[in-house]
Design a protein around this motif. Structure first.
Motif, PDB file in Angstrom:
ATOM      1  N   GLY A 217       0.782  -1.242   0.000  1.00 43.59           N
ATOM      2  CA  GLY A 217       0.000   0.000   0.000  1.00 43.59           C
ATOM      3  C   GLY A 217       0.805   1.277   0.000  1.00 43.59           C
ATOM      4  O   GLY A 217       0.759   2.039   0.957  1.00 43.59           O
TER       5      GLY A 217
ATOM      6  N   VAL B 247       1.377  -1.036   8.708  1.00 43.43           N
ATOM      7  CA  VAL B 247       0.346  -0.272   8.006  1.00 43.43           C
ATOM      8  C   VAL B 247       1.017   0.745   7.069  1.00 43.43           C
ATOM      9  O   VAL B 247       0.758   0.763   5.875  1.00 43.43           O
ATOM     10  CB  VAL B 247      -0.621   0.422   8.995  1.00 43.43           C
TER      11      VAL B 247
ATOM     12  N   TYR C  54       1.194   4.421   6.648  1.00 48.73           N
ATOM     13  CA  TYR C  54       0.469   5.454   5.899  1.00 48.73           C
ATOM     14  C   TYR C  54       1.419   6.314   5.065  1.00 48.73           C
ATOM     15  O   TYR C  54       1.124   6.663   3.948  1.00 48.73           O
ATOM     16  CB  TYR C  54      -0.276   6.390   6.852  1.00 48.73           C
TER      17      TYR C  54
ATOM     18  N   GLY D 254       0.283   3.935  -1.854  1.00 54.36           N
ATOM     19  CA  GLY D 254      -0.595   5.097  -1.934  1.00 54.36           C
ATOM     20  C   GLY D 254      -0.264   5.984  -3.124  1.00 54.36           C
ATOM     21  O   GLY D 254      -0.869   7.041  -3.281  1.00 54.36           O
TER      22      GLY D 254
ATOM     23  N   GLY E 122      -2.713   0.422   4.320  1.00 52.15           N
ATOM     24  CA  GLY E 122      -2.248   1.773   4.666  1.00 52.15           C
ATOM     25  C   GLY E 122      -1.807   2.626   3.508  1.00 52.15           C
ATOM     26  O   GLY E 122      -0.646   2.996   3.434  1.00 52.15           O
ATOM     27  N   TYR E 123      -2.734   2.973   2.593  1.00 55.77           N
ATOM     28  CA  TYR E 123      -2.365   3.853   1.478  1.00 55.77           C
ATOM     29  C   TYR E 123      -1.868   5.210   1.972  1.00 55.77           C
ATOM     30  O   TYR E 123      -0.921   5.762   1.446  1.00 55.77           O
ATOM     31  CB  TYR E 123      -3.585   4.110   0.587  1.00 55.77           C
ATOM     32  N   GLY E 124      -2.583   5.752   2.953  1.00 57.13           N
ATOM     33  CA  GLY E 124      -2.247   7.097   3.404  1.00 57.13           C
ATOM     34  C   GLY E 124      -3.043   8.164   2.682  1.00 57.13           C
ATOM     35  O   GLY E 124      -2.811   9.349   2.900  1.00 57.13           O
ATOM     36  N   ASP E 125      -3.988   7.767   1.774  1.00 56.99           N
ATOM     37  CA  ASP E 125      -4.826   8.787   1.123  1.00 56.99           C
ATOM     38  C   ASP E 125      -5.784   9.412   2.126  1.00 56.99           C
ATOM     39  O   ASP E 125      -6.116  10.587   2.025  1.00 56.99           O
ATOM     40  CB  ASP E 125      -5.580   8.222  -0.099  1.00 56.99           C
ATOM     41  N   ILE E 126      -6.237   8.611   3.107  1.00 52.91           N
ATOM     42  CA  ILE E 126      -7.009   9.138   4.236  1.00 52.91           C
ATOM     43  C   ILE E 126      -6.270   8.698   5.491  1.00 52.91           C
ATOM     44  O   ILE E 126      -5.957   7.514   5.640  1.00 52.91           O
ATOM     45  CB  ILE E 126      -8.448   8.549   4.278  1.00 52.91           C
ATOM     46  N   SER E 127      -5.929   9.648   6.364  1.00 56.29           N
ATOM     47  CA  SER E 127      -5.275   9.262   7.614  1.00 56.29           C
ATOM     48  C   SER E 127      -5.707  10.227   8.706  1.00 56.29           C
ATOM     49  O   SER E 127      -5.957  11.399   8.454  1.00 56.29           O
ATOM     50  CB  SER E 127      -3.755   9.240   7.449  1.00 56.29           C
TER      51      SER E 127
END
Lengths: 276, 276, 276, 276
Positions: free
Chosen positions: B200, D199, D201, B202, C200-205
């Protein structure tokens, strides 16, 4: 002579309170100590939040002094109540207890020198106070023994991971190059670890199609590699579990084993089992 | 004749130093070689950091020549001390040893041609020197054998992953399309692998609600799939562990271990075992 | 009459070539089909890369027609060579084979209507041709049976994950709110899945301290939850492994299998086993 | 008297419908309830999507009232049909059922006060209605029992994770500092959890080479730590599997179960077992 006996008696009692937990005083000592450690850790955390520190600086400072004095008393009490103080001072817990006590005193010395970074490092040293809690978590021994017995496998595994990281890091450095964020081999190795462990921050990510292809292989590799430590720990834990003797009873007649906990008669010969 | 014997003796001794580790000289040879390999890898890394390279270019160059000459001597010594040099030269270690030696010599040739990318690739070839260390990690055999015996399952698993990646990549390419970063099917497949393996980054992430819904399913699928290689390796490792002799019998004659549970005669000397 | 026999003979031979792999022609048929499938998938991928498609459009189009005609011939041959064509047409493979053939023909119809999205969807339908390969991966049955027998546990697990996702998504929507990217509960649930699965993309955190605290708990929860499917699959695979009869002995009397390695008598009929 | 009997009969019937599922009416009651719960959850989700809420506000409001009245009837019916209403009201399901019913009524009270945040929190409380479904997933007991029996190991594991998080968070706060996003120790601890759980992010990531080096170690640690809960759950699940009595023999004398496969005598009463 009576004085000496009294003194010895006093030391024995102190030893009982500090090192054992079967008297009510010993239990209270432990509870207060645990609360002091937790309070101390929370103080360190709050102090690091700038907005909180500027607002409640005096409160934090005074609380810190109270805890430091408490730990100082504990440290001295531990030394005088034990027969061979050296054994304690140079033990794991002795060193942790010392490190938990001195930072505040050291900060007094460094205040004049304006060595800000050193001061900050010393202040943060207090966080290791949490290791004082390890004394109270006997069950951690199971995990440690499981890790110990799979020591060789873990080292081999780490060696393979480092080897992969170096080779993959170098290949990606060659493919992607500095213009895509892979500025050096150590930086590329950092990327390789971030990817192999499936953390994937995304601060560095491959941009060229070929780089993305190699990265895909790295990810699937990481997928496979994640299985190895899990497999190691699982089979170790399974062994530890089996090792715990569930029922150690032997039949008094035929010596058969593996009786259930609530068995009354031997499952092999029908003889009555000797249950205590 | 004495000369010939002497020469043979000298070759035998060299063989002992290089290929075995039970003499003090053999041990020293191994230690120096390991240190040279590690130093060499660190040099390659440091060289890739531009700021470091410009500052200490001469130091790096000279160190690299010293290590290259050391590896050259080792390579020649290995060839002349072995009876059948071909067996060594075309073995895994022989090829690695050659690859560890030639890059620096090759860089002399390419200096004139200004083939910068080729030069960079050659310089980085040196990183494979780390594979020379594999010689010293005998325990990796356990991991390799575990991987080998679960070969078929791993291939089936990889086939399923590739199949899923292609189908999921195509579906997401259709849903999200080029305007949301899914510019082509290979790019979407890259996203699918990044997601299935739970890395991931992102850098590409679904923007439309429907795309996010499909992505959620992909993630939970990935969650389930991560279990499969772990399960495979764990059950393999558990089996390998079982192979470790639980039978603690020692032969009464030769003291050999690792007898099977139902062995009657020692597998080493043929002596009858004492079974109770 | 001879003609009829000939015709039947011809159909039987065709059946042998297509449905079996023990004749040389059957093997060649399989190899050509596998290559055609792989080539076809690569074509779909290349077509999706815009720069490639504009450059080699004619080449891609012609290749696609060749493969489509090849698959058409295969589909017709499969129907005429089988006794009960319905059994094939409505089987899993029959449907996949049809889906692998029609997209190109359908694209001829839709060309006039300029229904671009429908056309794109149809073109991408071709990717399911890869499922034709499943025919050749018999070993996938092990994985499928392992998944099947842990069916109930997986459903319970998925139920728990969905339940957690809904509750956590709602809590985070309440804490963080639309201004921090948690625009709606479904969006927050998407975040919860991205986090629970450790993607865990990190686009929303989470941005607020309290949101980060809840997120930390979610992550550690996810950490624990990741263990559950792994545990399920591992214990299933371990069971499957044990089920594979290691002992290949057959009872000379009743032909029963699955004897223990040290069995002397058949566990079914009591006949003495022939141990070599 | 007949009236009383009738009334009792009526209550008994209601109890049967609500609390049991073996009559057709009981099954219908369950199916309608499950559908109402799922519909209710979907309503909460749709309401949170602003564009949807502004468009279909009346539809959502009316549907919500219908479901609320339905749940009110169910709640009252459950109370009057049970002998000891207190047992139900203060049970887990009783509280959940109450929480599932009141939010809509509460929203009537808060409408005047314009306490928007409180209103939003109350509206979202409805999401816990999903816990009403837990009643229908008996199989979750397996997972809960597996988690319960590995309680101690999980607590030790969580203790180790918190300990690591505090120490690593503090170290990274010292190395990277506020200028690289590590604004305070709690923030750094949040980063440590994001990294340890893989995770990742990427909202906070180390920028200095030394920070990246420490982060790499954290990731590999996390890799190792991920193995621990998996190992715990796997070995627990394996045990649960084994606990399922494979041997279905019952003692002919005392009806005891759980005999070993090769038991000859009952382990409870010593009676000879009937082996076929």
């Amino acid at each position: 002579m009576e004085n000496k006996k009294d003194k010895r008696h006093w030391k024995v009692k102190l030893h009982e309170i500090i090192y054992e937990a079967d008297t009510p005083e010993g239990k209270w000592f432990d509870i207060i100590l645990i609360l002091a450690i937790i309070a101390s850790i929370i103080l360190v955390m709050l102090e690091s939040i700038e907005s909180f520190d500027t607002k409640y600086h005096d409160f934090l400072n005074i609380s810190e002094w109270i805890i430091t004095i408490l730990f100082t008393i504990e440290y001295i009490a531990r030394i005088i109540s034990i027969k061979k103080p050296k054994n304690y001072i140079f033990s794991f817990y002795g060193i942790i207890d010392l490190l938990a006590t001195i930072p505040k005193y050291l900060s007094l010395i460094f205040v004049g020198t304006h060595a800000l970074i050193a001061l900050r490092a010393i202040r943060l040293l207090r966080v290791f106070r949490i290791l004082k809690l390890v004394r109270y978590s006997g069950a951690s021994r199971i995990l440690i023994s499981a890790l110990k017995s799979s020591r060789i496998k873990i080292i081999v595994f780490l060696f393979v991971v480092i080897l992969l990281t170096i080779i993959l890091g170098t290949i990606m450095y060659l493919i992607e190059g500095p213009k895509n964020g892979f500025t050096s081999i150590p930086q590329s190795m950092y990327w390789a670890i971030v990817t192999l462990t499936t953390v994937g921050y995304g601060d560095i990510s491959p941009q060229t199609p070929f780089g993305q292809f190699i990265a895909s292989i790295v990810m699937i590799l990481g997928y496979g590699i994640i299985a190895v430590p899990t497999g190691i720990v699982t089979s170790e834990l399974a062994k530890t579990d089996n090792f715990v003797p569930k029922n150690t009873q032997h039949c008094p007649s035929c010596n058969a084993e593996k009786h259930l906990d609530n068995s009354i008669f031997c499952h092999k010969c029908g003889e009555k089992l000797l249950n205590d």
